[in-house]
Design a protein around this motif. Structure first.
Motif, PDB file in Angstrom:
ATOM      1  N   ALA A  74      28.756  34.640   0.798  1.00 31.28           N
ATOM      2  CA  ALA A  74      27.975  35.210   2.300  1.00 31.28           C
ATOM      3  C   ALA A  74      27.456  33.930   2.978  1.00 31.28           C
ATOM      4  CB  ALA A  74      26.791  36.155   2.002  1.00 31.28           C
ATOM      5  N   THR A  78      21.968  35.534   6.391  1.00 33.40           N
ATOM      6  CA  THR A  78      22.183  36.851   6.080  1.00 33.40           C
ATOM      7  C   THR A  78      21.527  37.573   5.082  1.00 33.40           C
ATOM      8  OG1 THR A  78      23.989  36.416   4.639  1.00 33.40           O
ATOM      9  CG2 THR A  78      24.768  36.821   6.573  1.00 33.40           C
ATOM     10  N   GLY A  83      25.423  40.013   1.534  1.00 37.95           N
ATOM     11  CA  GLY A  83      25.061  39.265   2.954  1.00 37.95           C
ATOM     12  C   GLY A  83      25.781  39.956   4.093  1.00 37.95           C
ATOM     13  N   THR A  84      25.884  41.536   3.924  1.00 32.53           N
ATOM     14  CA  THR A  84      26.532  42.229   5.250  1.00 32.53           C
ATOM     15  C   THR A  84      25.377  42.663   5.953  1.00 32.53           C
ATOM     16  OG1 THR A  84      26.247  44.352   3.866  1.00 32.53           O
ATOM     17  CG2 THR A  84      28.327  43.108   3.523  1.00 32.53           C
ATOM     18  N   THR A  85      24.071  42.399   5.909  1.00 39.82           N
ATOM     19  CA  THR A  85      22.818  42.753   6.728  1.00 39.82           C
ATOM     20  C   THR A  85      22.741  41.399   7.630  1.00 39.82           C
ATOM     21  OG1 THR A  85      21.909  44.111   5.213  1.00 39.82           O
ATOM     22  CG2 THR A  85      20.474  43.434   7.086  1.00 39.82           C
ATOM     23  N   VAL A  86      23.172  41.494   8.813  1.00 36.18           N
ATOM     24  CA  VAL A  86      23.034  40.508   9.826  1.00 36.18           C
ATOM     25  C   VAL A  86      22.257  40.910  10.979  1.00 36.18           C
ATOM     26  CG1 VAL A  86      24.275  39.066  11.464  1.00 36.18           C
ATOM     27  CG2 VAL A  86      25.314  39.745   9.291  1.00 36.18           C
ATOM     28  N   LYS A 131      20.944  44.451  15.117  1.00 33.09           N
ATOM     29  CA  LYS A 131      21.623  44.433  13.681  1.00 33.09           C
ATOM     30  C   LYS A 131      23.286  44.688  14.042  1.00 33.09           C
ATOM     31  CE  LYS A 131      22.141  47.026   9.428  1.00 33.09           C
ATOM     32  NZ  LYS A 131      21.552  48.122   8.498  1.00 33.09           N
ATOM     33  N   GLY A 157      31.370  34.966  10.670  1.00 29.31           N
ATOM     34  CA  GLY A 157      30.729  34.423   9.592  1.00 29.31           C
ATOM     35  C   GLY A 157      30.520  32.998   9.425  1.00 29.31           C
ATOM     36  N   TRP A 222      33.567  38.070   2.491  1.00 26.48           N
ATOM     37  CA  TRP A 222      32.500  38.681   3.030  1.00 26.48           C
ATOM     38  C   TRP A 222      32.954  39.547   4.425  1.00 26.48           C
ATOM     39  CZ3 TRP A 222      30.980  37.874   8.348  1.00 26.48           C
ATOM     40  CH2 TRP A 222      29.940  38.081   8.616  1.00 26.48           C
ATOM     41  N   MET A 226      31.659  43.194   4.813  1.00 28.77           N
ATOM     42  CA  MET A 226      31.081  44.130   6.223  1.00 28.77           C
ATOM     43  C   MET A 226      32.089  44.934   6.597  1.00 28.77           C
ATOM     44  SD  MET A 226      28.972  43.737   8.671  1.00 28.77           S
ATOM     45  CE  MET A 226      28.212  42.063   8.833  1.00 28.77           C
TER      46      MET A 226
END
Length: 273
Positions: A74, A78, A83-86, A131, A157, A222, A226
Motif C-alpha cells: 500500500a 493510506t 491501504g484502501t482508505t485515502v 475521501k 498510488g 493495491w 481499491m
C-alpha cells in the motif's frame, strides 16, 4: 538352347521377380509406417498447439492475477485494510466528502476541471476532508476495453506514496483538458504517458522513486484492492459525491453538481446536515 537351360532361365527369372516384389513390399510397408508416424506426430503437434493456445487463453491477465495477490504493497499516507482508505485534508475537519471517480471517465474530467479548484480551496480551509475512492470499470472485464483506469490508479498510488499534495496535484493533471484523453483512447495504459503527465507536477518531475514505482507497477495490486472497495460501495456511476452517507447532487437533478455554483449550493446544504 536345350529345354533344360530354358527351364533354368525361367526359374531364375521367377526368383528375381519374387525378390523384387519382396523388396517393393518392404518399401511400401516402410512408407506406410512413416506416413502413420508423420500423421500421429502432426496430430499431436496440432493438439499440443491447441492445448497451448487454450492454456494461454485461460491464463489470467496481469491485472486478474493482481486481484488475487496476497502481498499488497500500500502507498504511504493510506489507512485501513490494504491501504484502501485515502483521506486528503486536515484531520481537524469534521466532515468528509466521499469522492468516487474513474481516471478515464470523461464526466469526471469535466467535474474536476469545473469544480476541482473549489474543492482544493475548501479542503485547505478545513471545511471538510476528501475521501477518494478510485474505480476502474471503464476498462471493462479482463481489460477488454483497455487498462488505463487501472494503470492510472496504480500511478496515483505512486504519487500518494510521495505525498498527499503530490497525489492531489497529479489527479488534477490527469483530469486536465491538456492531458485527459478521449474515453476511447486508452493512453493511460502507457507508463510513458503517465510519466509525461507527472512531469507537470513539481513533486513528481525527476522523482526517481515515483518513476520506478510506476514502471514496476509497484501499486498494481493495491489498485485492484481499491477497485474492490469501489465495487463494494454500491456506487454505480462516476463521479459520485457523498457526505454522511447521502449523495450530493445538483439542485433538481440526480447527478453530481458539474459547476462551481451548483457544487457550492449543494455543499452548503450538506455541511449543515
Amino acid at each position: 538352347m536345350s529345354a533344360r537351360n530354358s527351364q533354368a532361365n525361367k526359374a531364375a527369372a521367377r526368383e528375381r521377380l519374387r525378390q523384387e516384389r519382396e523388396r517393393q513390399a518392404k518399401k511400401d510397408k516402410v512408407r506406410r509406417q512413416l506416413v502413420v508416424v508423420g500423421t500421429v506426430v502432426g496430430v499431436l503437434a496440432v493438439a499440443g498447439g491447441i492445448g497451448y493456445a487454450v492454456m494461454q487463453a485461460n491464463k489470467p491477465t496481469h491485472w486478474e492475477s493482481m486481484k488475487s495477490e496476497k502481498s499488497i504493497l500500500a502507498p504511504k499516507n493510506t489507512e485501513g485494510e490494504n491501504g484502501t482508505t485515502v483521506v486528503i485534508g486536515k484531520p481537524s475537519a469534521k466532515k468528509t466528502l466521499e469522492l468516487y471517480e474513474d481516471s478515464r471517465c470523461p464526466v469526471c474530467a469535466t467535474f474536476e476541471q469545473q469544480v476541482g479548484e473549489t474543492i482544493k480551496k475548501d479542503v485547505e480551509a478545513g471545511k471538510y476532508k476528501v475521501k477518494y475512492v478510485g474505480a476502474t470499470f471503464i476498462d471493462g472485464d479482463k481489460s477488454i476495453n483497455g487498462e488505463g483506469s487501472k494503470n492510472a490508479l496504480s500511478a496515483l498510488g505512486a504519487a500518494l506514496n510521495v505525498s498527499p499534495e503530490a497525489f492531489s496535484a497529479y489527479k488534477t493533471a490527469l483530469y486536465s483538458a491538456k492531458f485527459h484523453p478521449q474515453e476511447t483512447d486508452d493512453k493511460f495504459a502507457k507508463d510513458a504517458y503517465l510519466l509525461e503527465v507527472a512531469d507537470s507536477v513539481p513533486a513528481l518531475k525527476g522523482n526517481a522513486e515515483f518513476k520506478k514505482n510506476v514502471e514496476d507497477g509497484a501499486f498494481d495490486a493495491w489498485a485492484m484492492k481499491m477497485t474492490d472497495a469501489f465495487n463494494k460501495s454500491g456506487v454505480s456511476a462516476t463521479p459520485t459525491l457523498k457526505m454522511d452517507g447521502k449523495k450530493i447532487v445538483a439542485e433538481g437533478a440526480e447527478t453530481a453538481p458539474m459547476t462551481a455554483e451548483q457544487f457550492n449550493a449543494a455543499m452548503e446544504k450538506a455541511l449543515k446536515g
